[in-house]
Design a protein around this motif. Structure first.
Motif, PDB file in Angstrom:
ATOM      1  N   ASP A 129      46.430  45.306  31.101  1.00  8.47           N
ATOM      2  CA  ASP A 129      46.911  46.889  31.472  1.00  8.47           C
ATOM      3  C   ASP A 129      48.720  47.027  31.639  1.00  8.47           C
ATOM      4  O   ASP A 129      48.760  48.275  32.202  1.00  8.47           O
ATOM      5  N   GLY A 130      48.877  46.401  31.843  1.00  9.07           N
ATOM      6  CA  GLY A 130      51.039  46.223  31.915  1.00  9.07           C
ATOM      7  C   GLY A 130      51.747  45.215  32.615  1.00  9.07           C
ATOM      8  O   GLY A 130      52.644  45.572  33.154  1.00  9.07           O
ATOM      9  N   SER A 131      50.490  45.097  33.972  1.00  5.07           N
ATOM     10  CA  SER A 131      51.447  44.233  35.335  1.00  5.07           C
ATOM     11  C   SER A 131      51.637  43.354  34.559  1.00  5.07           C
ATOM     12  O   SER A 131      51.351  42.259  34.340  1.00  5.07           O
ATOM     13  N   LEU A 132      52.419  42.852  35.763  1.00  5.49           N
ATOM     14  CA  LEU A 132      53.419  41.683  34.947  1.00  5.49           C
ATOM     15  C   LEU A 132      52.745  40.569  36.386  1.00  5.49           C
ATOM     16  O   LEU A 132      52.454  41.467  37.191  1.00  5.49           O
ATOM     17  N   VAL A 133      52.110  39.448  35.872  1.00  4.99           N
ATOM     18  CA  VAL A 133      50.757  39.108  36.720  1.00  4.99           C
ATOM     19  C   VAL A 133      51.559  37.708  37.073  1.00  4.99           C
ATOM     20  O   VAL A 133      51.727  37.068  38.169  1.00  4.99           O
ATOM     21  N   SER A 134      52.696  36.567  35.773  1.00  9.29           N
ATOM     22  CA  SER A 134      53.447  35.709  36.132  1.00  9.29           C
ATOM     23  C   SER A 134      54.360  35.442  35.230  1.00  9.29           C
ATOM     24  O   SER A 134      55.337  36.052  34.807  1.00  9.29           O
TER      25      SER A 134
END
Ligand code: FES
Length: 443
Positions: A110-115
Motif C-alpha cells: 500500500d506504499g508505506s515505508l516499512v524498513s
C-alpha cells in the motif's frame, strides 16, 4: 489560459497544429489533462489475488496498482522517496513488498515505508518512516472490471466523470453474467505521433476506414461486403463532452471479429437473448462494430475485443498498450478465437494497426508539421458541424456515419482542461441514464 483555449476552435472546427508537437503545450498537458483526469490503469482480472500488481503510467507518471489483503485496490507512485529509483521494475506479478534495488528501502504494497537498511546506524534512528511512504494515487475506482486512477482529489467520482459513456461501456462490459476478463499479456509498442491523434480517431473516425483500411477490407471480406463498406451506415455518438463512440452497422450482419471464427459466432448466438435481457435489443443487435475513446486516452474496439491506452511519451511519440478483453464465462475456444483475432487485426503486427500507425506518424513529425510554413495553417475538423442531433433512444449527441462531432468534443474538452485552474472550472457531465449495478461483477 485563453491562448491555450484558442488552440482548439473546436466549435468552428479548426485546430492549431502546435497542439501536436509543441513541447511547452505537452508539459502543460501532462499537468492539466493527465494529472486531473481519470486514467485507465488495468483490468481487475489482472489483480486476482492479494499482492498481485501491475505497473503502468498516468500520463508520464509511473504508478503501480496492487490488490491489497482486504480486497481493495490501491495505486502508488512507482518512485522511491530516497533517490527516485523505480521500486517496482517488473511489468506485473505478485509481491509481498516493493524493495528498492538501489539502497534497499522497502515499502508495503500500500506504499508505506516499512524498513530502511541499517536504520539505526545510518540514520541515528531519526528517520520518520511514516512521512516517507510512496505517494498514493488519491482516487482509485473501478467500473465493471476496469480500474481507473486519478491524481486529483478534487475530481468527481469515476462514474460522474464518465457520465452517459457508461451506457455504451456496458455493451462491452455487461453483455453477459460474470462480466469480462483480460487475457494475460499486454502488447506494448512505440509509435511516432502525438497521443491525441490516436485518441481522436478512436473517438469518432469512421471516415478513415474506407480509405486507410481499404486493402484490409478487400483482403479479409467477401467482395460484396468490402463494397458495402463504402456506403456503410452507422452513427457517431458523443455521450458526454470529451468521450466518443462510433458505430458501423455490419453489412453482413456478422460480428466484425467473427471474420474467421465459427466459435465467436456461436457464442454470440448462444448469449444473444441473455444480452438483450441485460441491455435491450438496440445495444446488442445494432452496436457491436464500435470504436470508442474515454477522455483522455483510453480507447476500445468492442467487436475486436481490444482495450487500448495511448501513453504520451513526448510531444511526438506515444506508446500503445493493448489488452484483449473477453467475456469471462465464454468457453476457452471462444477466448482463444478472440485473442487470435485481436492479435491479427490490432497488435504491433496487426493488419489494421499498420495502416493507422503510419497515418499518425505522418500527421506528426514525419509530415513536417513543425515546418515554419506548415505550422501556420490550421487543421480542419468541421465535418458535420451543425448536424449533431439528439436521438429518440440513445443518450448523447448523435450524427450519422461520417461526422467529426466526437473529435470536436474531445478537443473542446482538452481545451477546457488546459485552460482551467482547477476542477472548479471544469464541467461535470450531466447524466441522463442510470448506472446498472451488477452484483455479479466488480463495481
Ligand atoms: Fe531507493 Fe535509495 S533510491 S533506496
Amino acid at each position: 489560459s485563453s491562448q491555450l483555449k484558442e488552440l482548439s476552435e473546436s466549435e468552428g472546427g479548426l485546430l492549431d497544429r502546435r497542439m501536436f508537437f509543441d513541447p511547452e503545450i505537452y508539459k502543460v498537458e501532462l499537468e492539466r489533462v493527465f494529472a486531473r483526469s481519470w486514467s485507465f490503469l488495468c483490468h481487475e482480472s489482472q489483480l486476482a489475488k492479494a499482492g498481485d500488481f501491475f505497473s503502468t503510467y498516468i500520463g508520464a507518471d509511473p504508478v503501480v496498482v496492487t490488490r491489497q489483503r482486504d480486497g481493495s485496490i490501491s495505486a502508488v507512485l512507482n518512485s522511491c522517496r530516497h533517490r527516485g529509483m523505480k521500486v517496482c521494475r517488473a511489468d506485473w506479478g505478485n509481491a509481498k513488498a516493493f524493495t528498492c534495488t538501489y539502497h534497499g528501502w522497502s515499502y508495503s504494497t500500500d506504499g508505506s515505508l516499512v524498513s530502511v537498511p541499517r536504520e539505526e546506524y545510518a540514520y541515528y534512528n531519526e528517520i520518520d518512516k511514516s512521512k516517507l511512504g510512496l505517494l498514493r494515487v488519491p482516487q482509485v475506482q473501478s467500473y465493471k472490471g476496469l480500474v481507473f486512477g486519478c491524481f486529483d482529489p478534487e475530481a468527481p467520482s469515476l462514474v460522474d466523470f464518465l457520465g452517459d459513456m457508461t451506457y455504451y461501456l456496458d455493451i462491452l462490459l455487461d453483455r453477459v453474467d460474470g462480466g469480462t476478463e483480460v487475457i494475460s499479456g499486454v502488447h506494448k509498442w512505440k509509435m511516432r505521433g502525438n497521443w491525441k491523434l490516436a485518441a481522436e480517431q478512436f473517438s469518432g473516425d469512421n471516415y478513415h476506414t474506407i480509405s486507410s483500411h481499404i486493402s484490409v477490407l478487400l483482403s479479409e471480406f467477401p467482395p460484396e461486403a468490402a463494397d458495402a463498406f463504402v456506403n456503410i451506415d452507422g452513427l457517431e455518438i458523443n455521450p458526454a463532452e470529451g468521450h466518443g463512440i462510433g458505430v458501423m452497422y455490419s453489412p453482413t450482419g456478422a460480428p466484425f471479429s467473427a471474420g474467421s471464427s465459427e466459435a465467436i459466432l456461436r457464442w454470440r448466438d448462444e448469449t444473444r437473448q441473455e444480452s438483450i435481457n441485460r441491455l435491450g435489443k438496440e445495444r446488442v443487435e445494432g452496436m457491436s462494430w464500435t470504436h470508442a475513446n474515454v477522455f483522455p486516452n483510453f480507447s476500445y474496439l468492442h467487436d475486436s475485443s481490444v482495450l487500448r491506452v495511448w501513453m504520451p511519451k513526448s510531444p511526438t511519440e506515444m506508446e500503445a498498450w493493448s489488452w484483449c478483453i473477453v467475456d469471462k464465462k465464454a468457453p476457452q475456444e471462444v477466448k482463444n478465437a478472440w485473442r487470435t483475432q485481436a492479435i491479427r487485426h490490432f497488435s504491433p503486427g496487426g493488419t489494421w494497426e499498420q495502416d493507422d500507425g503510419e497515418n499518425w506518424s505522418y500527421c506528426s513529425g514525419a509530415g513536417g508539421q513543425e515546418g515554419v510554413v506548415t505550422r501556420l495553417s490550421k487543421l480542419h475538423v468541421e465535418m458535420g458541424v451543425g448536424h449533431e442531433r439528439s436521438h429518440p433512444t440513445l443518450p448523447g449527441k448523435v450524427s450519422h456515419t461520417y461526422s467529426e462531432q466526437n473529435q470536436r468534443s474531445l478537443y473542446r474538452r482538452w481545451a477546457e482542461f488546459m485552460a482551467a485552474e482547477s476542477w472548479k472550472d471544469i464541467s461535470v457531465p450531466v447524466r441522463t441514464t442510470e448506472v446498472i449495478d451488477r452484483s455479479d461483477m466488480a463495481k
